[in-house]
Scaffold this motif. Structure first.
Motif, PDB file in Angstrom:
ATOM      1  N   VAL A  20      76.958 -13.803  42.302  1.00 57.62           N
ATOM      2  CA  VAL A  20      78.073 -13.883  41.356  1.00 57.62           C
ATOM      3  C   VAL A  20      78.921 -15.110  41.648  1.00 57.62           C
ATOM      4  O   VAL A  20      79.126 -15.476  42.807  1.00 57.62           O
ATOM      5  N   ILE A  59      76.674 -14.164  36.519  1.00 60.50           N
ATOM      6  CA  ILE A  59      75.990 -13.305  37.472  1.00 60.50           C
ATOM      7  C   ILE A  59      74.482 -13.410  37.297  1.00 60.50           C
ATOM      8  O   ILE A  59      73.968 -13.290  36.182  1.00 60.50           O
ATOM      9  N   VAL A  72      80.412  -7.575  40.674  1.00 63.54           N
ATOM     10  CA  VAL A  72      81.341  -8.327  39.816  1.00 63.54           C
ATOM     11  C   VAL A  72      82.800  -7.972  40.099  1.00 63.54           C
ATOM     12  O   VAL A  72      83.664  -8.849  40.210  1.00 63.54           O
TER      13      VAL A  72
END
Length: 501
Positions: A58, A73, A495
């Motif tokens: 990420v 990502i 994330v």
């Protein structure tokens, strides 16, 4: 490794800017384009290795943390598709360089081709890496803007006549997508897909279903699923051979990727599984029956392109690890094989002056290497053992049998019938164009095939065979990717910082 994540987008864009400045230096243009895509492929391979070993990679663009900032990502799904798309775009670029040397007149590529092609590849990469819905929309718009230029490159009468259909349909799907984004944001207050994974689950069922159907409608047009696929066979065959090949291999798969991401991360649970199964079956059968009626190789391959999208939607609709793994494997297979077949059609056109089967014949005797380059991917597409097409279809059909029920059983039958009809079509093209006595087009004096075109096509044929040889490791990667998609937590935790939902 997070520093590598933006590079599949940044490198082609920088290459596009440089090639635009080098518009009057064609040799340097070609060099910059090839180096840019080769670097992108190398980065994609590194990202796939990292995602497979350590989980999603990420990057928070600009240092702004999610969910406020833009997130890119690279999980196993995105990285795998980046690898195959980068390999395919590099081969098609090399093919197009040879193609440009072999063409003259109104169809010859112009200086804008290389920057536009690189922008297209950047848009594809951005769509695969996007961590929020709006950035996914931006990726679509980048690749579509470039595709509008490429599909009418050369300005021939046919391209000017059919190009607007592609443009109008693409704009319509973008408008639907943008409207859906507004509704999603109004309902949840976020565009970040990891955050949406939790917030969409909390919405009332009817609101959630409406948002899901809106997004599926937009993605379905881009993926060319029935009944939203009528535009494709009329649009793709008119473009130059390299453009048609990269469109066929990649653009519809970006739509399929979006469907996979939406149905696993945003809307898990199979709420529209039966609808997707029906759409998958109709896409298979209507597409392949359309191909049976065609005599032009490019239109025929366009219909098979539509038909085999149905296999991917079938795996997504099943929603199981086996179904998703089979769908991802088939996406990788189909990107490679469908692109190869369109490149072969371009070689046939150069050699014989036509892709109309009624004007072809005797190519196996006149151009035996060309015959081999057609035969291998054609049998692969038809699913002849032990090719990757057979392995991908077998995985999907086994997943359908394991799912049980009437609709999955009907889809297993539809998939089998579609495979048999694909074999019939491939055999028909072989018998007419390559085996029978020479006809008008192939009786003319032989035209020499540019070595770069043949080499690029051979490389893709070899890649298709490599998918068969590496099917075991590839299935392990797709199974891991499918498991992560089903769980959702690896993506969300990569994330979002702990406590933010």
């Amino acid at each position: 490794m997070s520093v590598l994540v933006p590079l599949p987008v940044v490198v082609p864009l920088l290459g596009a800017a440089l090639t635009l400045l080098l518009g009057n230096r064609p040799r340097l243009q070609r060099t910059v384009s090839v180096v840019s895509l080769a670097a992108t492929l190398a980065v994609a391979v590194l990202l796939l290795v990292e995602a497979y070993r350590h989980g999603p990679v990420v990057v928070q663009v600009g240092g702004w943390p999610a969910p406020v900032g833009i997130v890119l990502i690279a999980d196993q799904l995105a990285a795998l598709l980046l690898v195959v798309s980068s390999a395919v775009t590099l081969c098609v670029l090399l093919y197009s360089i040879g193609h440009g040397r072999g063409e003259t007149g109104e169809t010859a590529p112009v200086s804008i081709y290389h920057p536009t092609y690189l922008v297209l590849t950047a848009g594809v990469a951005n769509a695969f890496l996007a961590g929020d819905l709006f950035n996914l929309y931006v990726g679509f718009e980048i690749l579509l803007a470039a595709s509008f230029v490429l599909i009418m490159l050369g300005g021939t009468e046919t391209r000017i006549r059919t190009g607007p259909t592609y443009v109008v349909v693409s704009i319509l799907s973008s408008m639907i997508f943008l409207t859906a984004l507004g509704l999603v944001y109004a309902a949840t207050g976020t565009m970040n897909m990891a955050q949406l994974a939790g917030r969409l689950d909390a919405l009332p069922g009817n609101v959630r279903l409406a948002l899901q159907l809106m997004l599926l409608l937009a993605f379905g047009i881009k993926a060319a699923v029935f009944p939203l696929s009528a535009w494709l066979p009329d649009s793709y065959p008119t473009a130059p051979a390299p453009v048609t090949a990269v469109f066929a291999g990649l653009l519809t798969k970006v739509g399929v990727y979006a469907i996979i991401r939406a149905e696993t991360l945003l809307f898990p649970g199979g709420q529209v599984a039966n609808l997707l199964l029906v759409v998958a079956g109709l896409t298979m059968l209507v597409g392949i029956l359309g191909a049976v009626a065609q005599y032009d190789m490019k239109r025929l391959f366009s219909f098979t392109l539509v038909s085999h999208i149905g296999y991917m939607i079938f795996g997504v609709a099943l929603g199981s690890v086996a179904g998703l793994s089979g769908a991802i494997f088939y996406v990788v297979h189909h990107i490679t094989i469908q692109t190869t077949l369109f490149l072969v059609a371009g070689l046939v056109e150069v050699r014989a002056g036509s892709t109309d089967l009624r004007r072809l014949g005797g190519l196996a005797r006149i151009a035996p290497l060309l015959a081999v380059l057609f035969f291998v991917p054609a049998m692969n597409l038809a699913g002849i053992p032990p090719f990757s097409g057979f392995l991908g279809k077998l995985g999907l059909l086994q997943a359908g049998v394991a799912a049980g029920g009437v609709l999955p059983g009907v889809l297993v039958a539809a998939g089998t019938l579609t495979s048999l009809l694909t074999l019939y079509i491939a055999s028909r093209v072989w018998n007419i164009a390559f085996w029978r006595s020479p006809r008008l087009a192939t009786s003319r004096p032989p035209a020499r095939l540019p070595a770069l075109m043949v080499g690029a096509t051979t490389a893709l044929v070899a890649l298709g065979v490599a998918l068969t040889l590496a099917a075991g490791p590839l299935f392990r990667v797709t199974a891991d990717a499918a498991t992560d998609l089903r769980q959702r937590t690896p993506y969300v935790q990569a994330v979002l910082p702990a406590g933010i939902r």
